[in-house]
Design a protein around this motif. Structure first.
Motif, short mmCIF file in Angstrom:
data_model
loop_
_atom_site.label_atom_id
_atom_site.label_comp_id
_atom_site.label_asym_id
_atom_site.label_seq_id
_atom_site.Cartn_x
_atom_site.Cartn_y
_atom_site.Cartn_z
N TYR A 136 0.84 -1.21 0.00
CA TYR A 136 0.00 0.00 0.00
C TYR A 136 0.87 1.25 0.00
CZ TYR A 136 -4.76 -1.77 0.37
OH TYR A 136 -5.98 -2.34 0.09
N GLN A 137 1.96 1.20 0.78
CA GLN A 137 2.81 2.40 0.88
C GLN A 137 3.45 2.73 -0.48
OE1 GLN A 137 5.29 1.08 4.12
NE2 GLN A 137 3.96 2.00 5.67
N LEU A 138 3.79 1.67 -1.24
CA LEU A 138 4.37 1.90 -2.57
C LEU A 138 3.26 2.22 -3.59
CD1 LEU A 138 7.16 1.63 -4.12
CD2 LEU A 138 6.33 -0.60 -4.84
N ILE A 184 10.35 -0.09 -0.15
CA ILE A 184 11.04 -1.01 0.76
C ILE A 184 10.63 -2.41 0.30
CG2 ILE A 184 11.23 -1.81 3.16
CD1 ILE A 184 12.28 0.95 2.99
N TYR A 185 11.62 -3.20 -0.06
CA TYR A 185 11.32 -4.47 -0.73
C TYR A 185 11.76 -5.68 0.08
CZ TYR A 185 11.18 -0.99 -4.46
OH TYR A 185 10.90 0.13 -5.21
N PRO A 190 10.50 5.79 2.29
CA PRO A 190 11.12 7.11 2.11
C PRO A 190 10.54 7.84 0.88
CG PRO A 190 12.78 5.42 2.50
CD PRO A 190 11.48 4.71 2.30
N ALA A 191 10.29 9.13 1.09
CA ALA A 191 9.84 9.99 -0.02
C ALA A 191 10.35 11.38 0.25
CB ALA A 191 8.32 9.98 -0.11
N PHE A 192 10.88 12.02 -0.78
CA PHE A 192 11.53 13.31 -0.60
C PHE A 192 11.06 14.30 -1.66
CE2 PHE A 192 14.33 10.25 1.31
CZ PHE A 192 14.79 10.91 2.46
N GLN A 193 10.88 15.53 -1.22
CA GLN A 193 10.56 16.60 -2.17
C GLN A 193 11.86 17.31 -2.56
OE1 GLN A 193 7.40 19.28 -1.05
NE2 GLN A 193 7.84 20.68 -2.76
N ASN A 246 19.01 2.54 -11.61
CA ASN A 246 18.22 2.54 -10.38
C ASN A 246 16.75 2.29 -10.71
OD1 ASN A 246 16.84 3.11 -8.04
ND2 ASN A 246 18.13 4.85 -7.47
N ASP A 247 16.25 1.14 -10.33
CA ASP A 247 14.82 0.90 -10.53
C ASP A 247 14.13 0.49 -9.24
OD1 ASP A 247 15.76 -1.70 -10.37
OD2 ASP A 247 15.23 -2.24 -12.43
N GLU A 248 14.74 0.92 -8.14
CA GLU A 248 14.09 0.71 -6.85
C GLU A 248 13.44 2.01 -6.39
OE1 GLU A 248 16.50 -1.13 -3.93
OE2 GLU A 248 16.26 -3.04 -4.96
N ALA A 249 13.96 3.12 -6.93
CA ALA A 249 13.39 4.43 -6.62
C ALA A 249 12.84 5.02 -7.91
CB ALA A 249 14.45 5.34 -6.04
N PHE A 250 11.96 5.98 -7.78
CA PHE A 250 11.39 6.62 -8.98
C PHE A 250 10.95 8.01 -8.62
CE2 PHE A 250 8.20 4.03 -6.83
CZ PHE A 250 7.14 4.92 -6.66
#
Ligand code: NOJ
Length: 920
Positions: free
Chosen positions: A634-636, A727-728, A770-773, A712-716
């Motif tokens: 859900y978080q992803l 988080i995987y 984690p999520a960043f602006q 990098n395909d774990e972050a987008f």
């Protein structure tokens, strides 16, 4: 008993027990390259195989044209091929190669209609000049034409090769046949002793037209990686499939198939196909190659040194990735996109195949699905549980069991006696419903749809020209020939409220199994020798079948509302251009961590190739996720462009409140994140709709020169402002997050600034991913929680201004009625917010023209400043000339202990107006 009777018996038994087959991915059910003769033949060819040379190169009707003839023509059967190279505005070259119709080939080869936009043709440049050059000491000449600004297209005559280069040098961008692997099997008359049939697992493909495959090599220059060509469950940067240090691998297959329990790392082809590949490298430049061909395709990515033995010396010193493309049928109709930026390539591709849909607002929110919500009472309970647990959702989905015996457009009237009332109850809370409508039509003489389709002759025919009969959910089924526009129009009419009894304006559609899936067909699909309109064989258009079905359904929903409202149709199968018709999802994934992880490269790939409105089943379709996995999903999933939870009927119920209070709280928080960000998502959907730039994008699309991002395909990125890291793994305590660029990033939860250009090892908790602006951006939010997105339309906005090192930031907000096509007539609000020199301004992005305007009284209720370096005494709002206070207030209105940040509360400015706020 004959095989056929045996199969029939099997399916009768299967239907009697009403249990769909529980299959896990069985590799053996599907052909590999070695079992696919055209692929095997093509893969066995060595470089310099092609001996074609270009003759009669000339300009004709604004295009470059030529005839391709083998150098030493000994075999009389090899006829010249006709080549045409057309140049289009904005850096696009189109290369077509086909048989010469004047030489009477046995059949016209299939060219995919309805994908290239009609308006694309108007962008064609009328070539006037062709210059001939002798390049690098070639004996023969090369013909050079203008392509774009600083690009030229070159046809080398001998050996035949086509490439795009930068002007004034030999710096190449893309090339075709540089390794001489081009081959074109021409249609011919069968020799008496030949057997053209192909057999696989008890199925015979009669192949009445024999071998007709095409293959060639394509090279991408200045490239470190290639991407694209969905749909595969694999890494985002495509791994080589052949080469000296490459593990034995199948090519990437493009053949739309219904694959049960697909595995998470494989070049095997899944439900959709987009033969579009992009390359990217250290130079920060991107190029793209698209082959418009709907037959089975196989593509090798060739590892370095793959041709070491060939003796071919490429003249270019540029770092190159070579690829090898093979297709069973069709013609060469290829597009070269010069870029040079990643966003340019996407724009170029979209200018050919069309813009992604602008979804209705509700469709960008959270969807609740399950196979199946049993009956009206179940629907009512699920719906009210969302309210009870204070979780917003927008759409409730009904799978196949809501129908009367899998006859689509009907209801099981025992389970769903009052479908209209059920939908109206949902609609009263601003919620919608989606029902499933699959392409297999039950062969039941008392079923009106089947009767009509049979009478009108609307079904795809088998090789003997009888209505094709295959097995799917309803048992014996036939399949409409959706390639035929008349049939598509007829199908579209079935969605009218009169024809679809029990449907209401809040009902939308799900097209599943449209590869098409045929349980007893070869490789679980339709035989390749089945026949469509104009005697086109299924093999020639297989990959576009689902595309046409999606198109017909989507057009039907537009018709239902007389062109007023935007449709919503989710499709499983897709092809190039499907982005114009709706959303897709990644099919039957499994509830495990690897599949959670692979959902990201799959969605990134879809986004790069036009299909930005995509998602994966949250929770995993097969199996029961443990609670931690479900929460992480859900978080992803809250950041997927299409956010839907779904599950197989054999799984345990898993609505968000079934896992104890703490987990309900975590899932609620994840869904709330999506709802607060809906204004940002909707703005990004509009950006995608006008430019093709995907909502969810790879890091390198925003940071094209940063090599660390390429794999990098774990972050987008969500838009240009938000970086999300999934988080995987189970019980993760830390996450490594690479934040690109020189500027800082702000933690979405705390507002804390974190340095850019570094990989951070961050502590994580169960509460969030984690999520960043990104510093320098402004994100619009809506922080009040309602039952559904439609109930938020009058809510005020929050602007989160994340300042960069120059104390500047920019962002946009797009708002319209969330539903109709009026935005195309200028009925929207589209603002650009910029912060610089201590003031924040709001201006119109596009001054709207025309009569039909959209207006809104919504205001901005909070402005949050992150990273402001000076002291603040207050702010002055203009033009009202009104002073307002600065406070330290929570970053988020709801959801635990949110740190205090610099905030202007109630500036009272309207989103529709121009204004300036000066910080004092
Ligand atoms: C297969 C689809 O992928 C899945 O989502 C759906 O629930 C089943 N078909 C039943 O319709």
């Amino acid at each position: 008993m004959s095989t056929l009777n045996f199969i029939s018996l099997f399916f009768i038994l299967f239907l009697t027990f009403q249990t769909p087959p529980v299959l896990s991915w069985k590799k053996d059910e599907f052909r590999n390259c070695n079992q696919t003769p055209f692929c095997k033949r093509a893969r066995s060819r060595q470089p310099a195989f092609s001996s074609l040379t270009a003759h009669q190169v000339t300009i004709s009707d604004g295009d470059l044209t030529a005839r391709l003839i083998p150098k030493n023509q000994t075999d009389g059967q090899i006829k010249p091929l006709i080549l045409s190279l057309s140049i289009y505005q904005d850096g696009i070259a189109r290369l077509k190669i086909d048989e010469d119709p004047t030489l009477n080939p046995p059949k016209k080869r299939f060219e995919v209609p309805d994908v290239v936009l009609p308006e694309f043709e108007s962008k064609k440049l009328y070539l006037q000049r062709l210059s001939k050059e002798s390049i690098d000491g070639d004996v023969g000449p090369s013909s050079v034409v203008y392509l774009f600004d600083s690009y030229e297209a070159v046809v080398r005559h001998d050996p035949f090769e086509v490439y795009v280069r930068r002007k004034g040098g030999n710096s190449r961008v893309l090339s075709l046949n540089s390794h001489g692997l081009f081959d074109f099997e021409q249609l011919r008359v069968k020799d008496e002793d030949e057997d053209w049939g192909e057999r696989f697992k008890g199925h015979t493909d009669t192949r009445p037209y024999g071998p007709q495959s095409i293959s060639f090599d394509v090279s991408f220059y200045d490239s470190d990686f290639v991407y694209g060509i969905p749909e595969h469950a694999t890494s985002f940067a495509l791994k080589p499939t052949r080469g000296p240090n490459v593990e034995e691998s199948e090519p990437y297959r493009l053949f739309n198939l219904d694959v049960f329990e697909y595995i998470h790392d494989s070049p095997f082809g899944l439900y959709g196909s987009i033969p579009f590949m992009l390359s990217h490298g250290k130079s920060g430049q991107t190029s793209g190659f698209f082959w418009l061909n709907a037959a089975e395709m196989q593509i090798d990515v060739l590892g370095e040194g793959w041709n070491a033995e060939s003796g071919i010396l490429l003249r270019s010193k540029q770092k190159t990735i070579d690829t090898f493309w093979m297709s069973e049928a069709g013609i060469v109709d290829t597009f070269f996109f010069v870029g040079p930026s990643p966003k340019d390539v996407v724009r170029q591709y979209i200018s050919v195949t069309g813009k992604p849909v602008m979804p209705q607002l509700f469709a960008t929110a959270y969807h609740q699905c399950r196979w199946n919500y049993r009956d009206e009472e179940d629907v009512e309970q699920v719906d009210s549980n969302f309210d009870e647990h204070d979780i917003p959702y927008d759409v409730l989905w009904l799978d196949i069991d809501h129908t009367d015996g899998k006859r689509y457009f009907t209801w099981d009237r025992v389970l769903f006696p009052n479908p209209e009332e059920m939908q109206r109850k949902l609609a009263a809370k601003g919620r919608h419903m989606v029902t499933i409508v699959d392409p297999h039509i039950k062969r039941d003489d008392s079923y009106w749809l089947h009767k009509e389709a049979t009478q009108k002759g609307y079904y795809v025919k088998d090789a003997t020209e009888k209505d094709y009969d295959g097995w799917c959910w309803p048992g014996s089924s036939s399949y409409l020939d959706m390639v035929n526009p008349e049939i598509r129009s007829w199908w579209g009419d079935k969605f009218s409220y009169e024809n679809y009894a029990g449907s209401t304006p809040s009902l939308y559609i799900w097209n599943d199994m449209n590869e098409p899936s045929v349980f007893n067909g070869p490789e679980v699909t339709m035989p390749r020798d089945a026949l469509h309109l104009g005697s086109v064989e299924h093999r020639e258009l297989h990959n576009a079948y689902g595309y046409y079905f999606h198109m017909a359904t989507s057009d039907g929903l537009v018709k239902r509302e007389h062109g007023k409202d935007r449709p919503f149709v989710l499709s499983r199968a897709f092809f190039a251009g499907s982005q114009r018709y709706g959303a897709v999802w990644t099919g039957d994934n499994t509830a495990d961590w690897d599949q959670l992880r692979v959902s990201v490269p799959m969605i990134l790939t879809l986004g790069l190739t036009g299909m930005t409105f995509s998602g994966a089943d949250v929770g995993g379709f097969f199996g029961n996720p443990d609670t931690e996995l479900l929460v992480r999903w859900y978080q992803l999933g809250a950041y997927y462009p299409f956010f839907r939870a779904h599950a197989h009927h054999d799984t345990k119920r898993r609505e968000p409140w079934l896992f104890g209070e703490r987990n309900t709280e975590l899932i609620r928080a994840a869904i709330h994140v999506r709802y607060t960000l809906l204004p940002y998502f909707y703005t990004l959907f509009r950006e995608a709709n006008s430019t093709g730039i995907p909502v969810v994008r790879p890091l390198w699309m925003e940071f094209p020169s940063d090599e660390t991002t390429f794999k990098n395909d774990e972050a987008f990125m969500v838009g240009n402002a938000l970086l999300v890291q999934g988080i995987y793994t189970e019980r993760a305590k830390h996450a490594s997050v690479y934040l690109p660029g020189k500027e800082s990033w702000y933690d979405m939860r705390t507002g804390t600034a974190v340095k850019g250009g570094v990989t951070h090892k961050l502590e994580v908790s169960e509460e969030y991913i984690p999520a960043f602006q990104r510093a320098g951006t402004i994100i619009p939010r809506r922080d009040r929680f309602r039952r559904s997105s439609t109930q938020m339309v009058n809510d005020p906005f929050t602007l989160v201004v994340a300042l960069n090192s120059s104390q500047a930031a920019e962002g946009e907000l797009y708002v319209d009625d969330g539903k109709s096509f009026e935005f195309l007539n200028g009925a929207f609000i589209h603002r650009r917010f910029s912060f610089s020199n201590g003031q924040l301004t709001s201006v119109n992005v596009v001054p709207t023209a025309g009569k039909s305007q959209f207006s809104s009284d919504c205001i901005i209720e909070r402005i949050i400043l992150l990273g402001y370096s000076g002291g603040l005494k207050g702010a002055m709002i203009q033009p009202a000339n009104q002073k307002t206070e600065i406070e330290r207030a929570p970053l988020r209105l709801q959801g635990g202990h949110s740190p205090a940040v610099v905030t202007i509360r109630k500036p009272g400015v309207r989103i529709a107006d121009d204004w300036t706020i000066k910080f004092l």
